[in-house]
Design a protein around this motif. Structure first.
Motif, PDB file in Angstrom:
ATOM      1  N   LEU A 172     -40.523 -43.991 -79.292  1.00  0.00           N
ATOM      2  CA  LEU A 172     -39.335 -44.173 -80.131  1.00  0.00           C
ATOM      3  C   LEU A 172     -38.998 -42.898 -80.892  1.00  0.00           C
ATOM      4  O   LEU A 172     -37.845 -42.444 -80.880  1.00  0.00           O
ATOM      5  CB  LEU A 172     -39.561 -45.330 -81.115  1.00  0.00           C
ATOM      6  CG  LEU A 172     -39.615 -46.742 -80.536  1.00  0.00           C
ATOM      7  CD1 LEU A 172     -39.918 -47.741 -81.645  1.00  0.00           C
ATOM      8  CD2 LEU A 172     -38.309 -47.108 -79.848  1.00  0.00           C
ATOM      9  N   VAL A 173     -39.992 -42.314 -81.556  1.00  0.00           N
ATOM     10  CA  VAL A 173     -39.695 -41.130 -82.367  1.00  0.00           C
ATOM     11  C   VAL A 173     -39.342 -39.934 -81.493  1.00  0.00           C
ATOM     12  O   VAL A 173     -38.628 -39.016 -81.938  1.00  0.00           O
ATOM     13  CB  VAL A 173     -40.860 -40.783 -83.318  1.00  0.00           C
ATOM     14  CG1 VAL A 173     -41.129 -41.917 -84.283  1.00  0.00           C
ATOM     15  CG2 VAL A 173     -42.114 -40.412 -82.554  1.00  0.00           C
ATOM     16  N   ALA A 174     -39.795 -39.942 -80.239  1.00  0.00           N
ATOM     17  CA  ALA A 174     -39.447 -38.846 -79.330  1.00  0.00           C
ATOM     18  C   ALA A 174     -37.952 -38.822 -79.032  1.00  0.00           C
ATOM     19  O   ALA A 174     -37.408 -37.776 -78.651  1.00  0.00           O
ATOM     20  CB  ALA A 174     -40.233 -38.952 -78.032  1.00  0.00           C
ATOM     21  N   GLN A 175     -37.271 -39.953 -79.208  1.00  0.00           N
ATOM     22  CA  GLN A 175     -35.834 -40.027 -78.935  1.00  0.00           C
ATOM     23  C   GLN A 175     -34.983 -39.539 -80.103  1.00  0.00           C
ATOM     24  O   GLN A 175     -33.775 -39.366 -79.958  1.00  0.00           O
ATOM     25  CB  GLN A 175     -35.441 -41.481 -78.609  1.00  0.00           C
ATOM     26  CG  GLN A 175     -36.244 -42.123 -77.488  1.00  0.00           C
ATOM     27  CD  GLN A 175     -36.209 -41.312 -76.214  1.00  0.00           C
ATOM     28  OE1 GLN A 175     -35.136 -40.899 -75.774  1.00  0.00           O
ATOM     29  NE2 GLN A 175     -37.367 -41.076 -75.627  1.00  0.00           N
ATOM     30  N   LEU A 176     -35.623 -39.308 -81.239  1.00  0.00           N
ATOM     31  CA  LEU A 176     -34.870 -38.943 -82.436  1.00  0.00           C
ATOM     32  C   LEU A 176     -34.593 -37.440 -82.479  1.00  0.00           C
ATOM     33  O   LEU A 176     -35.445 -36.629 -82.127  1.00  0.00           O
ATOM     34  CB  LEU A 176     -35.646 -39.358 -83.690  1.00  0.00           C
ATOM     35  CG  LEU A 176     -36.006 -40.848 -83.776  1.00  0.00           C
ATOM     36  CD1 LEU A 176     -36.857 -41.116 -85.010  1.00  0.00           C
ATOM     37  CD2 LEU A 176     -34.752 -41.711 -83.791  1.00  0.00           C
ATOM     38  N   ASP A 177     -33.404 -37.080 -82.928  1.00  0.00           N
ATOM     39  CA  ASP A 177     -33.012 -35.671 -82.961  1.00  0.00           C
ATOM     40  C   ASP A 177     -33.867 -34.840 -83.917  1.00  0.00           C
ATOM     41  O   ASP A 177     -33.988 -33.628 -83.751  1.00  0.00           O
ATOM     42  CB  ASP A 177     -31.538 -35.546 -83.370  1.00  0.00           C
ATOM     43  CG  ASP A 177     -30.597 -36.089 -82.303  1.00  0.00           C
ATOM     44  OD1 ASP A 177     -31.021 -36.149 -81.127  1.00  0.00           O
ATOM     45  OD2 ASP A 177     -29.460 -36.454 -82.640  1.00  0.00           O
ATOM     46  N   GLY A 178     -34.461 -35.493 -84.928  1.00  0.00           N
ATOM     47  CA  GLY A 178     -35.209 -34.747 -85.926  1.00  0.00           C
ATOM     48  C   GLY A 178     -36.610 -34.342 -85.516  1.00  0.00           C
ATOM     49  O   GLY A 178     -37.249 -33.541 -86.207  1.00  0.00           O
ATOM     50  N   THR A 179     -37.108 -34.871 -84.411  1.00  0.00           N
ATOM     51  CA  THR A 179     -38.468 -34.525 -83.985  1.00  0.00           C
ATOM     52  C   THR A 179     -38.431 -33.319 -83.061  1.00  0.00           C
ATOM     53  O   THR A 179     -37.585 -33.206 -82.181  1.00  0.00           O
ATOM     54  CB  THR A 179     -39.147 -35.699 -83.259  1.00  0.00           C
ATOM     55  OG1 THR A 179     -38.301 -36.171 -82.193  1.00  0.00           O
ATOM     56  CG2 THR A 179     -39.432 -36.840 -84.217  1.00  0.00           C
ATOM     57  N   CYS A 180     -39.367 -32.400 -83.288  1.00  0.00           N
ATOM     58  CA  CYS A 180     -39.450 -31.212 -82.443  1.00  0.00           C
ATOM     59  C   CYS A 180     -40.632 -31.266 -81.485  1.00  0.00           C
ATOM     60  O   CYS A 180     -40.641 -30.586 -80.456  1.00  0.00           O
ATOM     61  CB  CYS A 180     -39.556 -29.955 -83.308  1.00  0.00           C
ATOM     62  SG  CYS A 180     -41.033 -29.886 -84.353  1.00  0.00           S
TER      63      CYS A 180
END
Length: 253
Positions: A172-180
């Protein structure tokens, strides 16, 4: 050979990280937490951030992390570590700020804080221990518990129709723009330990470089909660956990 030659610093292959306090750990024998603690201490020393690192640990098996790694720590309410880390990093942007959380904490009561901190791209690193169970409080089902897996609250096994499906929050968090950087690792073999250490190092360096949120998931064992020996737990994890939570990078930008 003279013993003084053997113990010279240039001949040293391995030593206990200086940041690890010389105290007895409360973790069960075979628990993955102790290994990850060691890796965090090693990485902080190697990148020279012993004095600038600030860790945030919440409720759960991670609650006593301040006893073991000699850096500045803040205790957070259950699930709220990413929110606390957000405030710390914004107030002191040059600090290396990270959270250390289990699955019952991060993926259950802390889902909101985790998702929104990552979506905002807060310049923090999140270390996530996923052992598919609530380890400290009696072995209850966690959001990450596998289908069919028996726990204190699913004695006949987790059912999708009653308990829902395992939550792959790393995906889920991998889909977020804020994660690098989002990765899933383990520490059950020497090779796996080396890869997990490299992942933690990269996450910490990203925090210092202000690239956004880094998320390091460590698929782990809980032999006491699983009612298995440490060796059996590693085998069970490989045979069952890795199918649902495959090891490797999920995002690296």
């Amino acid at each position: 050979m003279d013993i003084n030659e053997i113990i010279k610093p240039e001949n040293c292959v391995y030593h206990r990280p200086k940041l690890l306090n010389d105290v007895h750990m409360h973790y069960c024998p075979g628990c993955s937490h102790g290994v990850v603690h060691k890796l965090i201490a090693e990485v902080l020393e190697e990148i020279g951030q012993e004095e600038t690192a600030i860790g945030v640990a919440p409720v759960g098996c991670a609650v006593f992390a301040y006893n073991y790694i000699d850096i500045d720590w803040i205790e957070a309410a259950h699930g709220r570590a990413p929110a606390i880390a957000t405030a710390v990093k914004r107030l002191m942007p040059d600090k290396l700020v990270f959270t250390y959380q289990g699955d019952g904490d991060l993926a259950a009561i802390g889902t909101c804080e985790t998702i929104h901190a990552a979506n905002r791209g807060e310049n923090i690193a999140i270390i996530f221990i996923n052992n598919a169970i609530y380890g400290m409080t009696g072995g209850q089902m966690a959001p990450t518990t596998l289908l069919g897996m028996k726990t204190a609250t699913t004695p006949y096994g987790r059912r999708a129709d009653l308990n829902g499906y395992p939550l792959k929050i790393g995906d889920l968090v991998a889909q977020l723009d804020g994660t690098c950087y989002v990765t899933r690792q383990s520490v059950h073999t020497p090779a796996a330990v080396r890869k997990a250490k490299a992942a933690i190092k990269k996450a910490f360096e990203n925090s210092l470089a202000k690239k956004g949120t880094s998320f390091v998931e460590i698929v782990s064992t809980c032999n006491s909660g699983w009612k298995l020996t440490p060796a059996q737990s590693n085998e069970w994890m490989v045979q069952n956990m890795f199918a649902k939570y495959p090891i490797g990078d999920l995002k690296n930008v």
